[in-house]
Design an enzyme around this catalytic site. Structure first.
Site, mmCIF file in Angstrom:
data_model
loop_
_atom_site.group_PDB
_atom_site.id
_atom_site.type_symbol
_atom_site.label_atom_id
_atom_site.label_comp_id
_atom_site.label_asym_id
_atom_site.label_seq_id
_atom_site.Cartn_x
_atom_site.Cartn_y
_atom_site.Cartn_z
ATOM 1 N NE ARG A 171 -0.162 -42.998 34.783
ATOM 2 C CZ ARG A 171 0.865 -43.314 33.993
ATOM 3 N NH1 ARG A 171 1.880 -42.477 33.841
ATOM 4 N NH2 ARG A 171 0.861 -44.459 33.338
ATOM 5 C CB SER A 246 -2.881 -48.408 35.791
ATOM 6 O OG SER A 246 -2.062 -48.875 34.760
ATOM 7 C CD GLU A 342 -3.470 -43.982 36.717
ATOM 8 O OE1 GLU A 342 -3.670 -42.947 36.064
ATOM 9 O OE2 GLU A 342 -3.750 -45.105 36.299
HETATM 10 N N1 EPU Z 1 3.419 -57.276 35.924
HETATM 11 C C1 EPU Z 1 3.104 -58.513 36.469
HETATM 12 N N2 EPU Z 1 1.808 -58.942 36.427
HETATM 13 C C2 EPU Z 1 0.832 -58.220 35.847
HETATM 14 C C3 EPU Z 1 1.147 -56.959 35.284
HETATM 15 C C4 EPU Z 1 2.448 -56.507 35.338
HETATM 16 O O1 EPU Z 1 3.942 -59.202 36.987
HETATM 17 O O2 EPU Z 1 -0.312 -58.686 35.844
HETATM 18 C C5 EPU Z 1 4.813 -56.779 36.002
HETATM 19 C C6 EPU Z 1 5.761 -57.364 34.995
HETATM 20 O O3 EPU Z 1 6.959 -57.564 35.683
HETATM 21 C C7 EPU Z 1 5.951 -56.259 33.976
HETATM 22 C C8 EPU Z 1 5.816 -55.039 34.839
HETATM 23 O O4 EPU Z 1 4.838 -55.400 35.813
HETATM 24 O O5 EPU Z 1 7.190 -56.334 33.386
HETATM 25 C C9 EPU Z 1 5.358 -53.810 34.111
HETATM 26 O O6 EPU Z 1 4.129 -54.076 33.471
HETATM 27 P P1 EPU Z 1 3.597 -53.159 32.269
HETATM 28 O O7 EPU Z 1 4.647 -52.939 31.257
HETATM 29 O O8 EPU Z 1 2.283 -53.723 31.811
HETATM 30 O O9 EPU Z 1 3.383 -51.746 32.928
HETATM 31 P P2 EPU Z 1 2.745 -51.282 34.315
HETATM 32 O O10 EPU Z 1 3.824 -50.756 35.163
HETATM 33 O O11 EPU Z 1 1.861 -52.333 34.881
HETATM 34 C C10 EPU Z 1 2.479 -48.826 33.490
HETATM 35 C C11 EPU Z 1 1.400 -47.786 33.449
HETATM 36 C C12 EPU Z 1 0.442 -48.063 32.299
HETATM 37 C C13 EPU Z 1 1.236 -48.062 31.006
HETATM 38 C C14 EPU Z 1 2.330 -49.148 31.098
HETATM 39 C C15 EPU Z 1 3.223 -49.155 29.886
HETATM 40 C C16 EPU Z 1 1.085 -47.035 35.740
HETATM 41 C C17 EPU Z 1 0.203 -47.073 36.940
HETATM 42 N N3 EPU Z 1 0.678 -47.767 34.709
HETATM 43 O O12 EPU Z 1 1.843 -50.063 33.807
HETATM 44 O O13 EPU Z 1 -0.483 -46.982 32.246
HETATM 45 O O14 EPU Z 1 0.396 -48.348 29.894
HETATM 46 O O15 EPU Z 1 3.155 -48.866 32.252
HETATM 47 O O16 EPU Z 1 4.068 -48.033 29.923
HETATM 48 O O17 EPU Z 1 2.102 -46.348 35.750
HETATM 49 C C18 EPU Z 1 -2.597 -46.258 33.020
HETATM 50 O O18 EPU Z 1 -1.989 -45.365 33.622
HETATM 51 O O19 EPU Z 1 -3.860 -46.355 33.063
HETATM 52 C C19 EPU Z 1 -1.842 -47.230 32.258
HETATM 53 C C20 EPU Z 1 -2.416 -48.268 31.631
#
Ligand code: EPU
Length: 347
Positions: A171, A246, A342
């Site tokens: 990012r 995010s 972010e």
């Molecule tokens: N999780 C929780 N609770 C929640 C959300 C997530 O426990 O409410 C944990 C779970 O363990 C899950 C892990 O977080 O397995 C990862 O969650 P997720 O796959 O939804 O991805 P993220 O890390 O929360 C990132 C990006 C997103 C992108 C997703 C999918 C960042 C800041 N965010 O989210 O990007 O869509 O991966 O690749 O890196 C954005 O940048 O605006 C965005 C939406």
């Protein structure tokens, strides 16, 4: 509305509610819609950029407007997708900054060009994509981008940087650092694959989704459909509930801290970034600190993804920012981990 030359339009006291996906009702003293690079050159000639640093608005999907904007706002509406060249394996595609990112992904999948299908449904415009090196489901823009072209506010000239020169990180890019406030991204060039494609389906929720659908050899259209379905199930549609995806980055912490945290929180997820560093999902930290689905006044965190802050309607920028600060403080107190936004916070 006033005309400054053949096509550029100026609106005074412009309402930005519909121009930011968080739906914050901020105003701009002056909004200019840019539909050609020549208009930027004209504004440079007129000395606008000597007087002030304009605020550059793309799709408004990654900003929090804390208050009204007194700087001139330039809404970038440059459009066009052009295939520059093709061989048997790749197509080089030039895309203007104002194109909606998801329409570009749809166009690529329809034309059987691979590489950005994992990035389906990311809100915003093409011009904003390189600034934060958008990423999702195992793919980042830096994996497919050849170069970025921008307008230099000081010289009034267009310039192009190669992928390497953009210094992409998680990012992050040169546009968030050395070039911040100095340039306007006008277009990007992507290197997309021709069939047979090598798809990336390794991201956990994506591979699980495909397995459940019994898709064993996914094509780019299957990945596209899967990503759209997953995102729709987890992330709120900004047309219905104001949000900017995010809100925080996933924090990268020292392994020693992560190991210490596993004593108290044995189920804490972490992804190795390097030998000494681990990335923790901010969504998990926020959920564990008790904020998931919680509503405070007009704002809150989304029920299906705690990392997404939402405006239930009528929130001011300050109200949303105060909520972000509450979450930051709570996560810091609970885990000793600092969350950084972010989303770009616009003062
Ligand atoms: N999780 C929780 N609770 C929640 C959300 C997530 O426990 O409410 C944990 C779970 O363990 C899950 C892990 O977080 O397995 C990862 O969650 P997720 O796959 O939804 O991805 P993220 O890390 O929360 C990132 C990006 C997103 C992108 C997703 C999918 C960042 C800041 N965010 O989210 O990007 O869509 O991966 O690749 O890196 C954005 O940048 O605006 C965005 C939406």
């Amino acid at each position: 509305m006033t005309q400054i030359n053949s096509t550029a339009e100026i609106t005074f006291d412009a309402d930005l509610t519909a121009l930011n996906t968080l739906g914050i009702a901020a105003k701009a003293q002056k909004l200019i819609e840019i539909t050609s690079v020549n208009q930027l050159k004209q504004l440079h000639k007129d000395g606008l950029f000597e007087k002030e640093q304009p605020f550059i608005l793309g799709g408004g999907s990654n900003i929090l407007l804390r208050r009204n904007i007194s700087r001139t706002v330039l809404k970038i509406s440059l459009v066009g997708i052009t295939v520059l060249s093709e061989d048997e394996r790749y197509a080089l595609v030039d895309v203007s900054a104002g194109v909606n990112w998801h329409s570009l992904v749809e166009w690529a999948v329809e034309n059987n060009f691979g590489g950005i299908e994992n990035l389906a449904l990311i809100p915003g415009t093409v011009g904003a994509a390189p600034i934060q090196n958008i990423g999702a489901y195992g793919v980042e823009l830096k994996d497919v981008i050849e170069s970025v072209t921008f307008f230099d506010l000081e010289s009034g000239m267009n310039q192009t940087l190669t992928n390497r020169e953009c210094i992409f990180g998680y990012r992050d890019s040169i546009f968030k650092n050395e070039l911040k406030g100095k340039v306007i991204v006008t277009g990007i060039c992507l290197k997309l694959t021709k069939p047979p494609h090598t798809v990336n389906s390794s991201y956990r929720s994506l591979s699980e989704f495909l397995q459940n659908k019994q898709i064993t050899d996914p094509g780019i259209d299957d990945i596209f459909d899967a990503v759209v379905a997953i995102r729709e199930s987890k992330l709120p549609n900004p047309n219905l509930i104001g949000n900017a995806g995010s809100f925080f980055k996933n924090p990268i912490v020292e392994r020693t801290l992560f190991v210490a945290l596993t004593d108290t929180f044995p189920d804490i997820p972490g992804y190795e970034v390097s030998k000494s560093q681990v990335k923790i999902p901010a969504g998990w930290l926020i959920e564990k600190a008790g904020w998931k689905g919680k509503k405070v006044g007009n704002v809150g965190t989304y029920k299906n993804q705690a990392l997404v802050l939402v405006n239930y309607g009528g929130a001011t920028g300050e109200e949303l920012w105060n909520h972000a600060l509450r979450i930051q403080k709570s996560v810091s107190e609970t885990f000793g981990v600092e969350l950084t936004p972010e989303v770009n916070i616009i003062e």
